[in-house]
Design an enzyme around this catalytic site. Structure first.
Site: not given
Ligand code: MEV
Length: 425
Positions: A79, A371, A257, A273
């Site tokens: 990513e 990004h 995430k 793992d």
């Molecule tokens: C993207 O990989 C992760 C985010 O969505 C985490 C978040 O929203 O806190 C930017």
């Protein structure tokens, strides 16, 4: 040693590797292992039916100070922006001393599921009466672990009602020292099963580790000074974002995430793992009965932001791919960790840092700007751009806010035409 290597991101990959090797004491052989990556012969010994290897970028997040120590963080991820964001977050945490960590120690649970017990509460007590005998039996399966101070530390027994009747579930609580522990605890659970059947009169089915590693928690904390992170409004914005993640599972999933972007990248880079750590993190996030965020943010008396994280991190340095994967051996050396517990606490710090960086971007300029420039480079490559054209095409698309493969192809054609024209003149 320092993790604040100025201009690191501007170096070509080979020079970055040299700089990281200099700082962390990697030898020529280890450097060449990182360059070569995982070979097919080694891969063929790791899993079945091997046909190749799939490569994932390995980068270094800079600027981390963890428990007073400068640490370079190897991260394996596909990513864009993750490694840059971690480095950026760590730079902001440095101003107040970086991350401080703690842990509960490397303790895992194995479950033995006993079914068909007519008197489950009495069976529970019978098992507890045999605790010493069962502990001895289990420890006999792993004398090495016991020699290093690990082994069974306790036995817990639960009676659980299920849709097919009550079950007695025995938990072996095992200190796994520097192993992730799945092999050790599964072997112990399998060895005890016949004796548990005798004691309870029931039938054992499952004998397996629990990935809800709530006795193997790693914690990290950092102060982010308001003036370092964009002022009091950003502090307030992050606290608002965190408050939503505490109460809304839709937001908590994305919040966590973002944490796992950092956590999984280090877990993967060290040959551990990833699924075990992810299962642990997400099940721990819902341990209260509602899925919640794994981090918390508050304002301290100076108006600065204080972030904390607590999550299970079941990783090892022995027994898994970490010792056999040629690149993982070097990443562990770059981290300078001496124990699995050290590694778990570093991973918690990276998770907190990654989450902070995402929330800061969300609470200020938004996530897309950072990004987009890397995304634009990926799109340029997909459209066939090579060498210098990648940067040029990506920059044009980002400036135009039109980032797609068709536009990249147009720009490549246009720029190549122009170069040919110039060459002809
Ligand atoms: C993207 O990989 C992760 C985010 O969505 C985490 C978040 O929203 O806190 C930017």
């Amino acid at each position: 040693m320092t993790s604040r290597i100025s201009g690191f991101y501007k170096l070509p990959p080979g020079e970055r590797l040299k700089a990281a090797a200099n700082e962390s004491g990697l030898g020529a052989e280890e450097v060449s292992q990182v360059e070569k990556g995982l070979g097919i012969e080694q891969a063929d010994k790791m899993v079945e039916n091997v046909i190749g290897v799939i490569q994932v970028p390995l980068g270094i997040a800079t600027n981390f100070i963890i428990d007073g120590r400068e640490v370079l963080i190897p991260m394996a991820t596909e990513e864009p922006s993750v490694i840059a964001a971690a480095s950026n977050g760590a730079r902001m945490a440095r101003e107040a001393g970086g991350f401080s960590t703690s842990s509960t120690g490397p303790v895992m649970r194995a479950q033995i599921q006993v079914t068909g017990v007519v008197d489950p509460f009495s069976a529970r007590q019978s098992i507890l009466l045999h605790k010493d005998e069962l502990t001895r039996m289990a420890n006999d399966k792993d004398p090495m672990l016991v020699k290093y101070g690990g082994g069974v530390k306790d036995i817990e027994v639960y009676v659980i009602d299920s849709r097919v009747g009550p079950m007695v579930v025995v938990h072996l609580i095992v200190d796994c020292r520097d192993a992730m522990g799945a092999n050790a605890v599964n072997t112990m659970a399998e060895a005890l099963a016949p004796r548990v059947e005798e004691i309870t009169g029931g039938r054992v089915y499952l004998r397996i580790i629990s990935n809800l590693a709530d006795k193997r928690l790693a914690r990290a904390r950092a102060v982010f000074k308001a003036e370092e992170i964009g002022g009091h409004e950003v502090v307030d914005g992050i606290i608002q974002a965190a408050a939503l993640a505490e109460v809304d599972p839709y937001r908590a999933a994305t919040h966590n995430k973002g944490i796992m972007n950092g956590v999984t990248a280090v877990v993967l880079a060290t040959g551990n793992d990833t699924r075990a750590v992810e299962a642990g993190a997400h099940s721990f996030a819902s341990i209260s009965g509602r899925y919640q965020s794994l981090t918390h943010y508050e304002k301290n008396k100076d108006g600065d932001l204080v972030g904390t994280i607590e999550l299970p991190v079941a990783v090892g340095l022995v027994g898994g791919a970490t010792r056999v994967h040629p690149v993982a051996k070097s990443t562990v050396k770059i981290l300078g960790v001496k124990s699995a517990d050290d590694l778990s606490r570093i991973i918690a710090a990276v998770g907190l840092c990654q989450n902070f960086a995402a929330l800061r971007a969300l609470a200020s300029e938004g996530i897309q700007r950072g990004h987009m420039s890397l995304h634009a480079k990926n799109v340029a490559v997909q459209a066939g751009a090579k060498c210098d054209l990648i940067e040029i095409v990506a920059a044009r698309m980002a400036a135009e806010r039109r980032i797609n493969v068709d536009r990249a192809a147009e720009l490549i054609a246009e720029l190549e035409q122009k170069t040919k024209g110039e060459a002809a003149n």
